[in-house]
Design a protein around this motif. Sequence first.
Motif, PDB file in Angstrom:
ATOM      1  N   LEU A   1      37.046 -16.951   7.000  1.00 57.63           N
ATOM      2  CA  LEU A   1      38.125 -16.243   6.213  1.00 57.63           C
ATOM      3  C   LEU A   1      37.736 -14.681   6.090  1.00 57.63           C
ATOM      4  O   LEU A   1      38.669 -13.758   6.416  1.00 57.63           O
ATOM      5  N   GLU A   2      36.526 -14.224   6.092  1.00 55.69           N
ATOM      6  CA  GLU A   2      35.991 -12.694   6.176  1.00 55.69           C
ATOM      7  C   GLU A   2      36.289 -12.349   7.444  1.00 55.69           C
ATOM      8  O   GLU A   2      36.816 -11.031   7.802  1.00 55.69           O
ATOM      9  N   LEU A   3      36.369 -13.287   8.627  1.00 57.12           N
ATOM     10  CA  LEU A   3      36.795 -12.656   9.886  1.00 57.12           C
ATOM     11  C   LEU A   3      38.023 -12.159   9.827  1.00 57.12           C
ATOM     12  O   LEU A   3      38.121 -11.271  10.594  1.00 57.12           O
ATOM     13  N   ILE A   4      38.797 -13.191   9.544  1.00 53.53           N
ATOM     14  CA  ILE A   4      40.459 -12.880   9.999  1.00 53.53           C
ATOM     15  C   ILE A   4      40.671 -11.966   8.569  1.00 53.53           C
ATOM     16  O   ILE A   4      41.736 -11.307   8.622  1.00 53.53           O
ATOM     17  N   GLY A   5      40.089 -11.792   7.456  1.00 52.72           N
ATOM     18  CA  GLY A   5      40.465 -11.158   6.381  1.00 52.72           C
ATOM     19  C   GLY A   5      40.063  -9.545   6.205  1.00 52.72           C
ATOM     20  O   GLY A   5      40.606  -9.176   5.461  1.00 52.72           O
TER      21      GLY A   5
ATOM     22  N   SER B   1      42.158  -6.843  10.710  1.00 52.76           N
ATOM     23  CA  SER B   1      41.883  -7.718  11.818  1.00 52.76           C
ATOM     24  C   SER B   1      43.026  -8.787  11.784  1.00 52.76           C
ATOM     25  O   SER B   1      43.345  -9.074  12.975  1.00 52.76           O
ATOM     26  N   GLY B   2      43.554  -9.090  10.808  1.00 53.06           N
ATOM     27  CA  GLY B   2      44.594 -10.335  10.620  1.00 53.06           C
ATOM     28  C   GLY B   2      45.779  -9.677  11.384  1.00 53.06           C
ATOM     29  O   GLY B   2      46.561 -10.491  12.072  1.00 53.06           O
TER      30      GLY B   2
ATOM     31  N   GLY C   1      42.083 -12.269   1.846  1.00 48.83           N
ATOM     32  CA  GLY C   1      41.068 -11.877   2.948  1.00 48.83           C
ATOM     33  C   GLY C   1      39.834 -11.264   2.059  1.00 48.83           C
ATOM     34  O   GLY C   1      38.806 -11.160   2.592  1.00 48.83           O
TER      35      GLY C   1
ATOM     36  N   LEU D   1      42.728 -23.433   8.210  1.00 48.22           N
ATOM     37  CA  LEU D   1      41.471 -22.657   8.359  1.00 48.22           C
ATOM     38  C   LEU D   1      40.358 -23.359   8.283  1.00 48.22           C
ATOM     39  O   LEU D   1      39.357 -23.280   9.148  1.00 48.22           O
TER      40      LEU D   1
ATOM     41  N   LEU E   1      47.407 -11.559   3.755  1.00 43.56           N
ATOM     42  CA  LEU E   1      45.919 -11.925   4.110  1.00 43.56           C
ATOM     43  C   LEU E   1      45.209 -10.971   3.619  1.00 43.56           C
ATOM     44  O   LEU E   1      43.698 -11.264   3.507  1.00 43.56           O
TER      45      LEU E   1
END
Lengths: 112, 112
Positions: free
Chosen positions: B14-18, B22-23, A18, A94, A14
């Motif tokens: 992707l930036e949110l979960i990456g 966070s992931g 990420g 995603l 990730l």
Amino acid sequence: MSLHSVCTRFHIALELIGARWSGALLHMIFKGKHRYAELKAAIPGLNDTMLARRLRELEAAGLIERRVLDTSPVRVEYHLTEMGEELRPVLDELVVWAHKWIPLPEDKAEAS
Amino acid sequence: MSLHSVCTRFHIALELIGARWSGALLHMIFKGKHRYAELKAAIPGLNDTMLARRLRELEAAGLIERRVLDTSPVRVEYHLTEMGEELRPVLDELVVWAHKWIPLPEDKAEAS
């Protein structure tokens, strides 16, 4: 295979995709953009330093490979490796999720 | 729906979960860990400041919700929202990919 070792691998993966811009780069290469200038143009806000760095990281991680084509002038292209290709289901899922749940920022909304 | 707007949403997602940790947090909540102390214990290296910040961000983004249980003493739990739950296919695909492609770091290899 303990839960912890599966999680460790998951966390590494990730962070790999990420990292800022990395996922976007993979996404663009999936969409058929293979040249440095194409990738730069396709991702607003991505500067040369960060583009070069992320390409090196993705290559070192084994997700992409750098091909030097024997043309005149020489052409350099970035392509997904088998490891990179197998990320397709992750990125596809995603995109589906993002399309359903992530609102477009106002400034982008008019342009869409 | 232009390619660009789909990509914009994808990049935001992707930036949110990456974002770092966070992931991993989402992954642990998926695995049934809902309390602050449980989450902290489950993710080596995650300190209090970062844990609190990531929980706030995930809550603000709508992926998790903070529930205050009317017990004595009061209990606080973090649960996935519908939006968060629908990330399951993304995370599941990533676990499969990571399990196949990401080697365990040496120090973790003996412990697995």
